[in-house]
Design a protein around this motif. Structure first.
Motif, PDB file in Angstrom:
ATOM      1  N   ALA A   4     -13.436 -37.018   6.874  1.00 61.61           N
ATOM      2  CA  ALA A   4     -13.540 -38.227   7.691  1.00 61.61           C
ATOM      3  C   ALA A   4     -14.996 -38.648   7.855  1.00 61.61           C
ATOM      4  N   PHE A   5     -15.894 -37.651   7.908  1.00 63.03           N
ATOM      5  CA  PHE A   5     -17.303 -37.984   8.080  1.00 63.03           C
ATOM      6  C   PHE A   5     -17.935 -38.501   6.793  1.00 63.03           C
ATOM      7  N   LYS A   6     -17.162 -38.520   5.720  1.00 60.17           N
ATOM      8  CA  LYS A   6     -17.602 -39.159   4.489  1.00 60.17           C
ATOM      9  C   LYS A   6     -16.987 -40.550   4.354  1.00 60.17           C
ATOM     10  N   SER A   7     -16.193 -40.961   5.343  1.00 56.25           N
ATOM     11  CA  SER A   7     -15.517 -42.258   5.264  1.00 56.25           C
ATOM     12  C   SER A   7     -16.509 -43.401   5.461  1.00 56.25           C
ATOM     13  N   GLU A  55      -7.466 -38.134   9.495  1.00 54.43           N
ATOM     14  CA  GLU A  55      -6.709 -38.997   8.587  1.00 54.43           C
ATOM     15  C   GLU A  55      -6.603 -40.414   9.144  1.00 54.43           C
ATOM     16  N   ILE A  56      -6.482 -40.548  10.440  1.00 52.39           N
ATOM     17  CA  ILE A  56      -6.444 -41.876  11.053  1.00 52.39           C
ATOM     18  C   ILE A  56      -7.766 -42.595  10.832  1.00 52.39           C
ATOM     19  N   VAL A  57      -8.871 -41.881  10.994  1.00 47.98           N
ATOM     20  CA  VAL A  57     -10.192 -42.469  10.741  1.00 47.98           C
ATOM     21  C   VAL A  57     -10.294 -42.929   9.282  1.00 47.98           C
ATOM     22  N   ILE A  58      -9.797 -42.128   8.374  1.00 50.62           N
ATOM     23  CA  ILE A  58      -9.831 -42.489   6.956  1.00 50.62           C
ATOM     24  C   ILE A  58      -8.992 -43.741   6.690  1.00 50.62           C
ATOM     25  N   GLN A  59      -7.805 -43.803   7.293  1.00 47.87           N
ATOM     26  CA  GLN A  59      -6.943 -44.973   7.087  1.00 47.87           C
ATOM     27  C   GLN A  59      -7.563 -46.232   7.698  1.00 47.87           C
ATOM     28  N   LEU A  60      -8.191 -46.099   8.862  1.00 43.77           N
ATOM     29  CA  LEU A  60      -8.897 -47.246   9.450  1.00 43.77           C
ATOM     30  C   LEU A  60     -10.013 -47.709   8.518  1.00 43.77           C
ATOM     31  N   SER A  61     -10.712 -46.753   7.953  1.00 39.46           N
ATOM     32  CA  SER A  61     -11.775 -47.068   7.005  1.00 39.46           C
ATOM     33  C   SER A  61     -11.228 -47.830   5.804  1.00 39.46           C
ATOM     34  N   ASN A  62     -10.090 -47.391   5.302  1.00 41.43           N
ATOM     35  CA  ASN A  62      -9.469 -48.077   4.166  1.00 41.43           C
ATOM     36  C   ASN A  62      -9.071 -49.512   4.511  1.00 41.43           C
ATOM     37  N   ALA A  89      -9.298 -42.971  17.781  1.00 38.11           N
ATOM     38  CA  ALA A  89      -8.571 -42.185  16.772  1.00 38.11           C
ATOM     39  C   ALA A  89      -8.620 -40.699  17.128  1.00 38.11           C
ATOM     40  N   TYR A  90      -9.766 -40.239  17.581  1.00 36.78           N
ATOM     41  CA  TYR A  90      -9.896 -38.824  17.926  1.00 36.78           C
ATOM     42  C   TYR A  90      -9.236 -38.480  19.257  1.00 36.78           C
ATOM     43  N   LEU A  91      -9.134 -39.421  20.157  1.00 32.27           N
ATOM     44  CA  LEU A  91      -8.594 -39.130  21.494  1.00 32.27           C
ATOM     45  C   LEU A  91      -7.127 -39.507  21.667  1.00 32.27           C
ATOM     46  N   HIS A  92      -6.504 -40.091  20.663  1.00 34.59           N
ATOM     47  CA  HIS A  92      -5.167 -40.649  20.863  1.00 34.59           C
ATOM     48  C   HIS A  92      -4.108 -39.590  21.234  1.00 34.59           C
ATOM     49  N   ASP A  93      -4.303 -38.325  20.897  1.00 39.55           N
ATOM     50  CA  ASP A  93      -3.354 -37.270  21.259  1.00 39.55           C
ATOM     51  C   ASP A  93      -3.830 -36.417  22.437  1.00 39.55           C
ATOM     52  N   ALA A  94      -4.942 -36.777  23.038  1.00 40.12           N
ATOM     53  CA  ALA A  94      -5.515 -35.949  24.118  1.00 40.12           C
ATOM     54  C   ALA A  94      -4.562 -35.795  25.301  1.00 40.12           C
ATOM     55  N   GLY A  95      -3.700 -36.758  25.516  1.00 37.57           N
ATOM     56  CA  GLY A  95      -2.741 -36.670  26.620  1.00 37.57           C
ATOM     57  C   GLY A  95      -1.698 -35.580  26.438  1.00 37.57           C
ATOM     58  N   MET A  96      -1.611 -35.031  25.242  1.00 35.08           N
ATOM     59  CA  MET A  96      -0.651 -33.954  24.990  1.00 35.08           C
ATOM     60  C   MET A  96      -1.236 -32.569  25.305  1.00 35.08           C
TER      61      MET A  96
END
Length: 99
Positions: A4-7, A55-62, A89-96
């Motif tokens: 992701a950090f290469k996106s 993967e979400i970051v990569i898809q946003l990048s795409n 993208a990184y925090l979207h599951d933090a509520g779990m």
């Protein structure tokens, strides 16, 4: 360095605002630990790991960059908007997370 950090999206942020880029690196490191708790509470759910967020970051990048150049988004996006997009993208599951 993660994929992701290469996106293009993260590279765009790195060029546009190195301070926000550093904050994203910090956020990713912290949330990676938090997300590791989710399977303990929700073992029947699909994995919500840092790789899922990457993967979400990569898809946003795409979606936001058509070619290999991280300086040419298809829409104008500010460094602040870029930071918020990546952070969400990184925090979207933090509520779990239940510690």
């Amino acid at each position: 360095m993660t994929i992701a950090f290469k996106s293009k999206l993260i590279n765009y942020l790195k060029v546009q605002n190195p301070v926000y880029f550093g904050k994203i690196q910090e956020l990713r490191n912290v949330i990676e630990v938090w997300l590791s708790y989710i399977p303990q509470t929700f073992p029947h759910y699909t994995r919500h790991t840092i790789q899922h967020s990457d993967e979400i970051v990569i898809q946003l990048s795409n979606l936001l960059f058509q070619d290999d150049s991280p300086d040419k988004p298809v829409v104008a996006i500010s460094p602040t908007e870029t930071y918020i997009l990546i952070a969400s993208a990184y925090l979207h599951d933090a509520g779990m997370v239940v510690a």
